[in-house]
Design a protein around this motif. Structure first.
Motif, short mmCIF file in Angstrom:
data_model
loop_
_atom_site.label_atom_id
_atom_site.label_comp_id
_atom_site.label_asym_id
_atom_site.label_seq_id
_atom_site.Cartn_x
_atom_site.Cartn_y
_atom_site.Cartn_z
N ILE A 20 85.70 -53.04 -6.94
CA ILE A 20 85.00 -52.66 -5.71
C ILE A 20 85.99 -52.35 -4.60
O ILE A 20 85.82 -51.38 -3.83
CB ILE A 20 84.03 -53.77 -5.29
N THR B 49 86.40 -48.85 -2.78
CA THR B 49 86.26 -48.80 -1.33
C THR B 49 87.46 -48.12 -0.68
O THR B 49 87.33 -47.36 0.28
CB THR B 49 86.09 -50.22 -0.75
N GLN C 92 80.21 -43.71 -2.83
CA GLN C 92 79.40 -44.74 -2.18
C GLN C 92 78.33 -45.27 -3.13
O GLN C 92 78.07 -46.48 -3.18
CB GLN C 92 78.76 -44.17 -0.93
N ALA C 93 77.71 -44.37 -3.90
CA ALA C 93 76.71 -44.79 -4.89
C ALA C 93 77.36 -45.64 -5.98
O ALA C 93 76.77 -46.64 -6.43
CB ALA C 93 76.04 -43.56 -5.50
N ASP C 94 78.58 -45.25 -6.40
CA ASP C 94 79.29 -46.04 -7.41
C ASP C 94 79.59 -47.45 -6.90
O ASP C 94 79.49 -48.43 -7.65
CB ASP C 94 80.59 -45.34 -7.80
N ILE C 95 79.98 -47.54 -5.63
CA ILE C 95 80.26 -48.86 -5.04
C ILE C 95 79.00 -49.71 -5.02
O ILE C 95 79.03 -50.90 -5.38
CB ILE C 95 80.83 -48.69 -3.62
N ASN C 96 77.89 -49.11 -4.63
CA ASN C 96 76.63 -49.86 -4.62
C ASN C 96 76.22 -50.30 -6.03
O ASN C 96 75.72 -51.41 -6.23
CB ASN C 96 75.52 -49.02 -3.98
N LYS C 97 76.45 -49.41 -7.00
CA LYS C 97 76.15 -49.77 -8.39
C LYS C 97 77.04 -50.91 -8.87
O LYS C 97 76.58 -51.84 -9.55
CB LYS C 97 76.35 -48.55 -9.30
N LYS D 285 78.41 -53.21 -7.02
CA LYS D 285 77.99 -54.45 -6.38
C LYS D 285 76.74 -55.01 -7.06
O LYS D 285 76.65 -56.23 -7.30
CB LYS D 285 77.71 -54.20 -4.90
N ALA D 286 75.79 -54.13 -7.37
CA ALA D 286 74.57 -54.58 -8.05
C ALA D 286 74.90 -55.11 -9.44
O ALA D 286 74.39 -56.15 -9.88
CB ALA D 286 73.55 -53.44 -8.14
#
Length: 238
Positions: A38, A42, A131-136, A138-139
């Motif tokens: 992450i 980032t 940004q979508a990859d980072i959110n994925k 994290k999830a």
């Protein structure tokens, strides 16, 4: 040259050992691996965001230049129309040259603006993708770490259950059963030994009693024989 190759191979070997050690640590601590991933994503996001901002700034600057050139062109066209009406050849020639320069500048700015807009759009798409990859990530981190903790808890329970397995309980009961049986047998053996002792004493007593009885019967026989002999002698004397 040989020394350089040696140190290069040694460096590669050390790097390999470190990589394996890090991989083992990350297996036992997956939260570290996720945090590193992450953090790296980032960092790339921040770098791309800065680059995207520069592209957008250039696109906006080109757009501003086009608007300014378009305004100047409109003014020059108006002035050129006035020069034509007034038949001012000198001013008309100057305005005509300026119009041509503005037309060329606008054409060039149009190409640059289109390219800058496309680059900015691509950069924004990449930025949104990261940004979508980072959110994925994290999830996924939250989900996988929850599964990992649950699995670790189940393994701990299984280990505790293995320590108190049915086999171990049955083995303990078997030992208790054997102990009870041995204790019972020892108690029975004591009774049997006591009974055997009484039986031996009875047998001895019976043997002794038989001898006494036989001796008494023999004495009676002797006495009877003596009595019979005495009776016979007395009959002869008569």
């Amino acid at each position: 040259m040989a020394d350089i190759n040696f140190f290069s191979r040694l460096s590669n070997l050390w790097t390999g050992f470190v990589s394996l050690w890090i991989a083992d640590v990350e297996k036992e601590h997956p939260d570290i691996a996720y945090e590193n991933a992450i953090r790296n994503a980032t960092t790339r996001f921040v770098q791309l965001r800065n680059a995207t901002a520069a592209l957008i700034r250039r696109r906006d600057e080109l757009s501003g230049r086009r608007e300014k050139a378009q305004t100047e062109l409109s003014q020059v066209v108006t002035e050129l129309e006035a020069a034509i009406i007034q038949n001012d050849r000198e001013l008309g020639a100057i305005l005509l040259q300026k119009k041509k320069a503005l037309d060329a500048e606008l054409a060039e700015l149009a190409v640059e603006s289109e390219a800058a807009g496309a680059e900015a759009d691509d950069a924004k798409s990449s930025l949104l993708s990261i940004q979508a990859d980072i959110n994925k990530l994290k999830a996924e981190r939250d989900r996988m770490l929850a599964q990992f903790k649950s699995a670790k808890a189940r393994l701990a329970i299984q280990e505790q259950m293995d320590g108190l397995s049915v086999d171990a309980t049955v083995e303990a009961l078997d030992k208790v059963r054997d102990h009870i049986k041995n204790t019972t047998a020892e108690a029975r053996l004591g009774g049997e030994l006591r009974n055997s002792d009484i039986d031996v004493r009875l047998q001895k007593l019976r043997a002794s009693s038989g001898a006494v009885t036989a001796q008494s019967e023999f004495d009676q026989l002797v006495k009877a024989r003596a009595a019979t002999g005495q009776q016979a002698a007395a009959g002869k004397q008569l």
